[in-house]
Structures are given as C-alpha cells and as structure tokens.
Design a protein around this motif. Structure first.
Motif, mmCIF file in Angstrom:
data_model
loop_
_atom_site.group_PDB
_atom_site.id
_atom_site.type_symbol
_atom_site.label_atom_id
_atom_site.label_comp_id
_atom_site.label_asym_id
_atom_site.label_seq_id
_atom_site.Cartn_x
_atom_site.Cartn_y
_atom_site.Cartn_z
ATOM 1 N N ALA A 34 100.545 21.076 -31.541
ATOM 2 C CA ALA A 34 100.276 19.912 -32.381
ATOM 3 C C ALA A 34 98.790 19.590 -32.338
ATOM 4 O O ALA A 34 98.074 19.973 -31.409
ATOM 5 C CB ALA A 34 101.076 18.704 -31.905
ATOM 6 N N MET A 35 98.340 18.880 -33.343
ATOM 7 C CA MET A 35 97.018 18.269 -33.345
ATOM 8 C C MET A 35 97.225 16.770 -33.290
ATOM 9 O O MET A 35 98.132 16.228 -33.926
ATOM 10 C CB MET A 35 96.241 18.650 -34.599
ATOM 11 C CG MET A 35 95.898 20.116 -34.678
ATOM 12 S SD MET A 35 94.779 20.649 -33.385
ATOM 13 C CE MET A 35 93.289 19.730 -33.810
ATOM 14 N N GLY A 36 96.368 16.113 -32.531
ATOM 15 C CA GLY A 36 96.526 14.678 -32.374
ATOM 16 C C GLY A 36 95.225 13.933 -32.595
ATOM 17 O O GLY A 36 94.135 14.502 -32.500
ATOM 18 N N TRP A 37 95.365 12.657 -32.914
ATOM 19 C CA TRP A 37 94.241 11.724 -32.969
ATOM 20 C C TRP A 37 94.488 10.634 -31.927
ATOM 21 O O TRP A 37 95.600 10.111 -31.810
ATOM 22 C CB TRP A 37 94.118 11.084 -34.344
ATOM 23 C CG TRP A 37 93.577 11.976 -35.405
ATOM 24 C CD1 TRP A 37 94.282 12.698 -36.328
ATOM 25 C CD2 TRP A 37 92.194 12.247 -35.679
ATOM 26 N NE1 TRP A 37 93.442 13.396 -37.138
ATOM 27 C CE2 TRP A 37 92.147 13.135 -36.774
ATOM 28 C CE3 TRP A 37 90.990 11.831 -35.103
ATOM 29 C CZ2 TRP A 37 90.944 13.606 -37.303
ATOM 30 C CZ3 TRP A 37 89.803 12.297 -35.636
ATOM 31 C CH2 TRP A 37 89.777 13.174 -36.718
ATOM 32 N N PHE A 38 93.430 10.308 -31.210
ATOM 33 C CA PHE A 38 93.457 9.237 -30.231
ATOM 34 C C PHE A 38 92.248 8.358 -30.473
ATOM 35 O O PHE A 38 91.294 8.761 -31.164
ATOM 36 C CB PHE A 38 93.407 9.813 -28.809
ATOM 37 C CG PHE A 38 94.602 10.647 -28.437
ATOM 38 C CD1 PHE A 38 94.705 11.967 -28.842
ATOM 39 C CD2 PHE A 38 95.626 10.105 -27.681
ATOM 40 C CE1 PHE A 38 95.818 12.737 -28.518
ATOM 41 C CE2 PHE A 38 96.744 10.867 -27.337
ATOM 42 C CZ PHE A 38 96.839 12.181 -27.762
ATOM 43 N N ARG A 39 92.259 7.171 -29.914
ATOM 44 C CA ARG A 39 91.091 6.303 -30.034
ATOM 45 C C ARG A 39 90.900 5.549 -28.736
ATOM 46 O O ARG A 39 91.833 5.343 -27.958
ATOM 47 C CB ARG A 39 91.243 5.341 -31.207
ATOM 48 C CG ARG A 39 92.314 4.277 -31.033
ATOM 49 C CD ARG A 39 92.474 3.474 -32.319
ATOM 50 N NE ARG A 39 93.413 2.368 -32.170
ATOM 51 C CZ ARG A 39 93.794 1.584 -33.177
ATOM 52 N NH1 ARG A 39 93.341 1.800 -34.408
ATOM 53 N NH2 ARG A 39 94.622 0.595 -32.948
ATOM 54 N N GLN A 40 89.667 5.148 -28.531
ATOM 55 C CA GLN A 40 89.347 4.366 -27.343
ATOM 56 C C GLN A 40 88.266 3.362 -27.672
ATOM 57 O O GLN A 40 87.192 3.720 -28.156
ATOM 58 C CB GLN A 40 88.906 5.260 -26.189
ATOM 59 C CG GLN A 40 88.769 4.515 -24.870
ATOM 60 C CD GLN A 40 88.706 5.454 -23.681
ATOM 61 O OE1 GLN A 40 88.346 6.621 -23.805
ATOM 62 N NE2 GLN A 40 89.051 4.932 -22.501
ATOM 63 N N ALA A 41 88.574 2.106 -27.432
ATOM 64 C CA ALA A 41 87.617 1.025 -27.608
ATOM 65 C C ALA A 41 86.980 0.716 -26.251
ATOM 66 O O ALA A 41 87.584 0.967 -25.210
ATOM 67 C CB ALA A 41 88.318 -0.204 -28.162
#
Length: 119
Positions: free
Chosen positions: A33-40
């Motif tokens: 799979a390919m994923g997107w994550f985020r971090q503030a």
C-alpha cells in the motif's frame, strides 16, 4: 535507492483545495500500500489515507472522510491526495510512505510537504 518525493503543499485559506503528489523513483518496490500521514508541531503523527496497491481500495482517517481522496497513476509511479474544504486543523507536514511486503511496514518515507490553512 528508492525515493519518495512529495509536492503540492502550500498556504491556503479555509475552504480551499490542494492536491498533493508523491512520486516514487529509484527502483521497484513490493508495495502492499501507499499511505499519507501528517504531523503538526507538538502532535503525534496521524494517519491520513492509504491505497491498497492490489485492487486500489482506499482507507481514510476519520476527520478526512468526505474531504480527502487518494488516487494513483500507476505508469507514473505517483499517488495523489486531493484535499477539499481544507480547515485550519489540517495544517501539518504531509508525508507519503510505502508499505512493503513481506513486512507490511511503512519502510520508505518522503521528506514531506507543508500544508498551512489559515482561517
């Protein structure tokens, strides 16, 4: 050496849209799979979306459902994250990652692209 390179971030107003891209180069992956994550700043990394490579099924984090859409262009080895109706709480650095076989771990990560949403 496999590289993931994100692009498309920027500074926008609440309600605007952005499309992030993640291009893979430098070799082939046994991609689950390919994923997107985020971090503030000051916050833990958060799951945004994933696309299962075999079949194209997508999954989204709870706060993204209905606003974000993940897609792919297989010949270009690129995945996209279309983000609509952006909110200030979407402000973060967005990373793409490759979940590979046989470990099912996200072993390859890009450097990220910054998204800033102002009210």
């Amino acid at each position: 050496q496999v590289q993931l390179v994100e692009s498309g971030g920027g500074s926008v107003q609440a309600g605007d849209s952005l499309r992030l891209s993640c291009a893979t180069s430098g070799g082939s992956l046994s991609t689950y799979a390919m994923g997107w994550f985020r971090q503030a700043p000051g916050k833990a990394r958060e799951f945004v979306a994933a696309l299962i490579w075999n079949g194209g099924t997508t999954h989204y984090g709870t706060s993204m459902k209905g606003r974000f859409t993940m897609s792919r262009d297989t010949p270009k080895n690129t995945v996209y994250l279309q983000m609509n109706n952006l909110k200030p709480e979407d402000t973060a650095r967005y990373y793409c990652a490759a979940q590979v076989l046989p470990t099912y771990q996200y072993e390859y990560w890009g450097q990220g692209t910054q998204v800033t949403v102002s009210s």
